[in-house]
Design a protein around this motif. Structure first.
Motif, mmCIF file in Angstrom:
data_model
loop_
_atom_site.group_PDB
_atom_site.id
_atom_site.type_symbol
_atom_site.label_atom_id
_atom_site.label_comp_id
_atom_site.label_asym_id
_atom_site.label_seq_id
_atom_site.Cartn_x
_atom_site.Cartn_y
_atom_site.Cartn_z
ATOM 1 N N ILE A 1 0.188 6.677 -17.391
ATOM 2 C CA ILE A 1 1.618 6.588 -17.086
ATOM 3 C C ILE A 1 1.816 6.228 -15.618
ATOM 4 C CG2 ILE A 1 3.751 7.933 -16.844
ATOM 5 C CD1 ILE A 1 2.810 9.506 -19.373
ATOM 6 N N ALA A 2 1.148 6.953 -14.739
ATOM 7 C CA ALA A 2 1.293 6.714 -13.304
ATOM 8 C C ALA A 2 0.785 5.326 -12.919
ATOM 9 C CB ALA A 2 0.542 7.784 -12.516
ATOM 10 N N GLY A 3 -0.356 4.937 -13.453
ATOM 11 C CA GLY A 3 -0.917 3.626 -13.115
ATOM 12 C C GLY A 3 -0.080 2.484 -13.638
ATOM 13 N N SER A 4 0.432 2.613 -14.844
ATOM 14 C CA SER A 4 1.268 1.557 -15.418
ATOM 15 C C SER A 4 2.575 1.416 -14.649
ATOM 16 C CB SER A 4 1.560 1.854 -16.892
ATOM 17 O OG SER A 4 0.358 1.867 -17.630
ATOM 18 N N ALA A 5 3.198 2.536 -14.336
ATOM 19 C CA ALA A 5 4.444 2.491 -13.554
ATOM 20 C C ALA A 5 4.196 1.857 -12.187
ATOM 21 C CB ALA A 5 5.013 3.896 -13.398
ATOM 22 N N THR A 6 3.101 2.222 -11.569
ATOM 23 C CA THR A 6 2.761 1.673 -10.261
ATOM 24 C C THR A 6 2.560 0.166 -10.332
ATOM 25 O OG1 THR A 6 1.743 3.750 -9.619
ATOM 26 C CG2 THR A 6 1.106 1.804 -8.356
ATOM 27 N N ILE B 1 0.840 -1.202 0.000
ATOM 28 C CA ILE B 1 0.000 0.000 0.000
ATOM 29 C C ILE B 1 0.875 1.253 0.000
ATOM 30 C CG2 ILE B 1 -1.619 1.354 1.408
ATOM 31 C CD1 ILE B 1 -2.815 -1.426 2.277
ATOM 32 N N ALA B 2 1.911 1.257 0.835
ATOM 33 C CA ALA B 2 2.801 2.418 0.904
ATOM 34 C C ALA B 2 3.507 2.637 -0.432
ATOM 35 C CB ALA B 2 3.825 2.237 2.030
ATOM 36 N N VAL B 3 4.068 1.584 -0.988
ATOM 37 C CA VAL B 3 4.788 1.703 -2.259
ATOM 38 C C VAL B 3 3.837 2.121 -3.372
ATOM 39 C CG1 VAL B 3 6.016 0.384 -4.044
ATOM 40 C CG2 VAL B 3 6.671 0.145 -1.647
ATOM 41 N N THR B 4 2.667 1.499 -3.429
ATOM 42 C CA THR B 4 1.691 1.816 -4.465
ATOM 43 C C THR B 4 1.316 3.293 -4.430
ATOM 44 O OG1 THR B 4 0.820 -0.427 -4.500
ATOM 45 C CG2 THR B 4 -0.642 1.301 -5.307
ATOM 46 N N ASN B 5 0.986 3.804 -3.251
ATOM 47 C CA ASN B 5 0.600 5.211 -3.138
ATOM 48 C C ASN B 5 1.765 6.138 -3.468
ATOM 49 O OD1 ASN B 5 -2.078 4.733 -2.482
ATOM 50 N ND2 ASN B 5 -1.631 4.571 -0.308
ATOM 51 N N PHE B 6 2.939 5.838 -2.941
ATOM 52 C CA PHE B 6 4.115 6.667 -3.182
ATOM 53 C C PHE B 6 4.443 6.719 -4.672
ATOM 54 C CE2 PHE B 6 8.742 7.091 -3.652
ATOM 55 C CZ PHE B 6 8.946 8.292 -3.013
ATOM 56 N N VAL B 7 4.479 5.560 -5.312
ATOM 57 C CA VAL B 7 4.834 5.500 -6.732
ATOM 58 C C VAL B 7 3.754 6.175 -7.577
ATOM 59 C CG1 VAL B 7 5.214 3.935 -8.694
ATOM 60 C CG2 VAL B 7 6.293 3.464 -6.497
ATOM 61 N N TYR B 8 2.479 5.884 -7.294
ATOM 62 C CA TYR B 8 1.407 6.468 -8.107
ATOM 63 C C TYR B 8 1.442 7.991 -8.045
ATOM 64 C CZ TYR B 8 -2.877 7.322 -10.541
ATOM 65 O OH TYR B 8 -3.778 7.773 -11.472
ATOM 66 N N TYR B 9 1.431 8.532 -6.830
ATOM 67 C CA TYR B 9 1.386 9.986 -6.712
ATOM 68 C C TYR B 9 2.667 10.627 -7.235
ATOM 69 C CZ TYR B 9 -2.894 9.264 -4.188
ATOM 70 O OH TYR B 9 -4.160 8.885 -3.868
ATOM 71 N N GLY B 10 3.792 9.987 -7.018
ATOM 72 C CA GLY B 10 5.048 10.499 -7.540
ATOM 73 C C GLY B 10 5.044 10.571 -9.053
ATOM 74 N N PHE B 11 4.670 9.473 -9.706
ATOM 75 C CA PHE B 11 4.624 9.458 -11.168
ATOM 76 C C PHE B 11 3.526 10.385 -11.693
ATOM 77 C CE2 PHE B 11 7.474 5.891 -11.150
ATOM 78 C CZ PHE B 11 8.095 5.958 -12.386
ATOM 79 N N TYR B 12 2.407 10.446 -10.989
ATOM 80 C CA TYR B 12 1.309 11.306 -11.431
ATOM 81 C C TYR B 12 1.738 12.775 -11.412
ATOM 82 C CZ TYR B 12 -3.339 13.215 -12.068
ATOM 83 O OH TYR B 12 -4.416 13.898 -12.565
ATOM 84 N N GLU B 13 2.280 13.210 -10.293
ATOM 85 C CA GLU B 13 2.665 14.619 -10.162
ATOM 86 C C GLU B 13 3.814 14.971 -11.105
ATOM 87 O OE1 GLU B 13 1.100 17.072 -8.600
ATOM 88 O OE2 GLU B 13 -0.435 15.621 -8.042
#
Length: 197
Positions: free
Chosen positions: A85-90, A47-59
């Motif tokens: 992009i953010a969802g795929s990277a996540t 959960i932590a990695v998913t949220n961190f990666v998603y928001y990081g790639f999204y922003e």
């Protein structure tokens, strides 16, 4: 515990339908209270990695798009692109963690090699022992290889559509709200300037 029970139900090869209460009682009887929390540490990490990666790639993707052209907000098409992009990277980055979590949650359901060998004898079958995070990684590598960490990546990438829709709707609603507020402030500013003159 509910996600744990859901995961178990999804992979259970037994055709008997169990109620939630029956499933809980079975886990408690066979594995104790800690059995309901198998894979919890990897779930929290996921959960932590998913949220961190998603928001990081999204922003980051959003800022790249906004710097490439004039304007303040993302268009619908840009929102979809940034979300994909953010969802795929996540999905690609976090999938190994979810494979580890699922393996931990269902591991004690699998028969051991000694259970398979003694199925016809009077020796009671043993359940596999629970493995920690690193032990589970080693177990997957030894038994299935490195690429096993990306089992299910196809459906995970297809599920990227869900956050894409959510964030696209969010961005477009935010853009409209900001445009409306800006127009009101300008109108209020013009009215007060007219009163002062």
């Amino acid at each position: 515990p509910l996600i744990f029970l859901s995961t178990r139900a999804a992979v259970d090869k037994n055709k008997d339908k169990k109620s939630v209460k029956q499933a809980v009682l079975e886990v408690l009887e066979n594995e104790g209270i800690t059995g309901l929390y198998s894979g919890l540490s990897s779930s929290l990490l996921g959960i932590a990695v998913t949220n961190f990666v998603y928001y990081g790639f999204y922003e980051k993707s959003k800022s790249v798009v906004l710097r490439s052209r004039p304007g303040k907000g993302l268009t619908t098409l840009e929102s979809i692109l940034v979300g994909m992009i953010a969802g795929s990277a996540t999905s690609i980055i976090s999938n190994p963690i979810w494979v580890i979590q699922t393996t931990q949650a269902v591991r004690t359901m699998e028969p051991t090699s000694s259970e398979t060998a003694t199925r016809d004898s009077s020796v009671p079958a043993q359940k596999p022992r629970k493995l920690g995070f690193v032990q589970t990684i080693n177990h997957i590598l030894e038994n299935e290889g490195f690429l096993a960490f990306w089992r299910g990546i196809g459906p995970a990438l297809a599920l990227v559509v869900n956050p894409v829709i959510q964030y696209t709707v969010f961005e477009q609603l935010k853009n409209r709200l900001l445009a409306r507020r800006t127009a009101r402030l300008r109108a209020a500013g013009s009215a007060s300037a007219a009163v002062l003159t």
